[in-house]
Design an enzyme around this catalytic site. Structure first.
Site, PDB file in Angstrom:
ATOM      1  N   ASP A 108      -9.827  -5.082  -4.288  1.00 19.43           N
ATOM      2  CA  ASP A 108      -9.197  -4.137  -3.369  1.00 19.43           C
ATOM      3  C   ASP A 108     -10.021  -2.849  -3.320  1.00 19.43           C
ATOM      4  OD1 ASP A 108      -7.555  -2.258  -2.070  1.00 19.43           O
ATOM      5  OD2 ASP A 108      -5.730  -3.223  -2.784  1.00 19.43           O
ATOM      6  N   SER A 135       0.831  -1.202   0.000  1.00 15.50           N
ATOM      7  CA  SER A 135       0.000   0.000   0.000  1.00 15.50           C
ATOM      8  C   SER A 135       0.871   1.258   0.000  1.00 15.50           C
ATOM      9  CB  SER A 135      -0.942  -0.042   1.204  1.00 15.50           C
ATOM     10  OG  SER A 135      -1.943   0.931   1.114  1.00 15.50           O
ATOM     11  N   HIS A 173      -7.754  -5.700   0.368  1.00 14.55           N
ATOM     12  CA  HIS A 173      -6.559  -4.844   0.381  1.00 14.55           C
ATOM     13  C   HIS A 173      -5.377  -5.447   1.136  1.00 14.55           C
ATOM     14  CE1 HIS A 173      -4.204  -1.214   0.108  1.00 14.55           C
ATOM     15  NE2 HIS A 173      -4.163  -1.063   1.416  1.00 14.55           N
TER      16      HIS A 173
END
Length: 385
Positions: free
Chosen positions: A320, A233, A359
């Protein structure tokens, strides 16, 4: 004749004396009946209407207040850019709460040691070093010197760079350390300055420098063992910043793994769920995106990959909700034809939305060990030849 003087009682006069029993009750009943028969009963019917009007008035007042707040927030962000910086880093969100980062064993990591390193004056960062599962028994009761020495063993090392919010003790992060450890990797991870129990003020430059310091610390102890960099991320932005710098100084890592990456922070901010309510607000870019850029935050993965010369693996789940899948695919399409990767492998691995990895749950994939074994095995071969 004499007339008697008898008292004459007129009909309208009432004799003196106590009132007849029930007289007051009858009078009250008559008055109540009259009141109900009169049109003066109308206000009793108007009361519900008045209540409804008062409710609508309060609701309208609330809506006007919410609209005022909605309009005021973009101006507040523009005037106080620090708010936007906080929203990008979310370093003040510490989840899970009430854990002692000095005790990784409390999170089931009983072959992990907690260090503290000092990248700069007045900056201290907390580091976890998890040894491969094969060294679990040997690790019991050992201290920092033993852990540092094991970096020179024949096991490869992964430097893990986490995303925003939370700490190095986040649940999904701990689960990934366990998976990688079971596959035979050392896992070294840390909290950037301003996160967890690390001391300092967050910034993109500072985060990148912290990562560089930890990488150099590992290399000073790992000898010729492969060192891979894994970013997740927001950590992918730190990872590409770091690897670009390493390549420029001709000390590249053995491979770069990007999990749920974006192209750059502007595109990510525009696609983030938090921005939904403002995405079509007039001047969205000026209010929000330009403020991020002016604060010195870029995390330009799309630019960095053009200067990276090592094998690249991108992992992304189709479902995601935080970093949209299309941004990871777009980054791959930029990197794959780049001249800097002409001698290295660039691979994109999607995970179908039906798997529900979203995610941060790609570590659950039963295919992950095979993916890493095949990719990193080829990366080592490419590096040594």
């Amino acid at each position: 004749m004499r007339k008697r003087n008898e008292p004459v009682t007129l009909e309208h006069e009432r004799p003196a004396g106590p009132p007849e029993p029930g007289c007051s009750l009858r009078r009250s009943l008559r008055l109540a009946g009259a009141a109900s028969a009169r049109p003066h009963g109308e206000p009793a019917m108007k009361r519900p209407l008045g209540r409804r009007y008062g409710l609508w008035f309060r609701l309208r007042k609330l809506l006007i207040w919410l609209l005022g707040v909605y309009i005021a927030i973009p101006f507040l962000v523009k005037i106080c850019p620090a708010i936007q910086v906080k929203l990008v880093f979310l370093n003040f969100v510490r989840v899970p709460y009430f854990i002692d980062l000095k005790r990784p064993q409390d999170q089931g990591l009983n072959h992990t040691y907690n260090y503290y390193l000092q990248p700069e004056e007045d900056v201290t960062i907390g580091v976890w070093h998890t040894v491969p599962t094969a060294l679990w028994k040997d690790a019991q009761g050992k201290g920092q010197p033993w852990y540092e020495d094991t970096l020179g063993s024949h096991y490869p090392v992964i430097l893990y760079l986490h995303g925003n919010a939370g700490t190095r003790g986040g649940d999904h992060r701990v689960e990934l350390y366990k998976v990688l450890s079971s596959l035979g990797y050392h896992v070294v991870t840390f909290d950037y300055r301003g996160w967890g129990d690390s001391v300092g003020t967050p910034s993109e430059r500072g985060m990148t420098y912290d990562a560089l310091h930890v990488f150099d610390w590992i290399k000073a102890r790992s000898g010729d063992n492969p060192v891979y960099i894994w970013g997740h991320s927001l950590g992918t932005g730190v990872a590409t910043n770091l690897v670009r710098r390493l390549c420029e100084r001709e000390t590249p890592p053995d491979a770069l793994i990007l999990e749920s990456p974006f192209t750059n922070i502007r595109e990510e901010a525009k696609s983030h769920p938090f921005s939904v309510i403002y995405r079509y607000f007039p001047g969205f870019d000026w209010f929000f995106l330009d403020t991020i850029t002016m604060s010195g935050i870029k995390f330009a993965n799309d630019e960095n990959v053009k200067y990276i010369s090592c094998s690249l693996l991108i992992l992304h789940a189709e479902d995601d909700p935080v970093v949209p899948f299309h941004l990871g695919k777009k980054l791959y399409n930029i990197a794959a034809p780049s001249r800097s990767f002409r001698d290295y492998k660039v691979q994109f691995v999607p995970f179908h939305r039906d798997l529900g990895y979203r995610h941060k749950y790609i570590y659950r994939s039963p295919e992950l060990p095979r993916i890493l074994r095949e990719f990193l095995g080829k990366s080592e071969h490419a590096h040594h030849h």
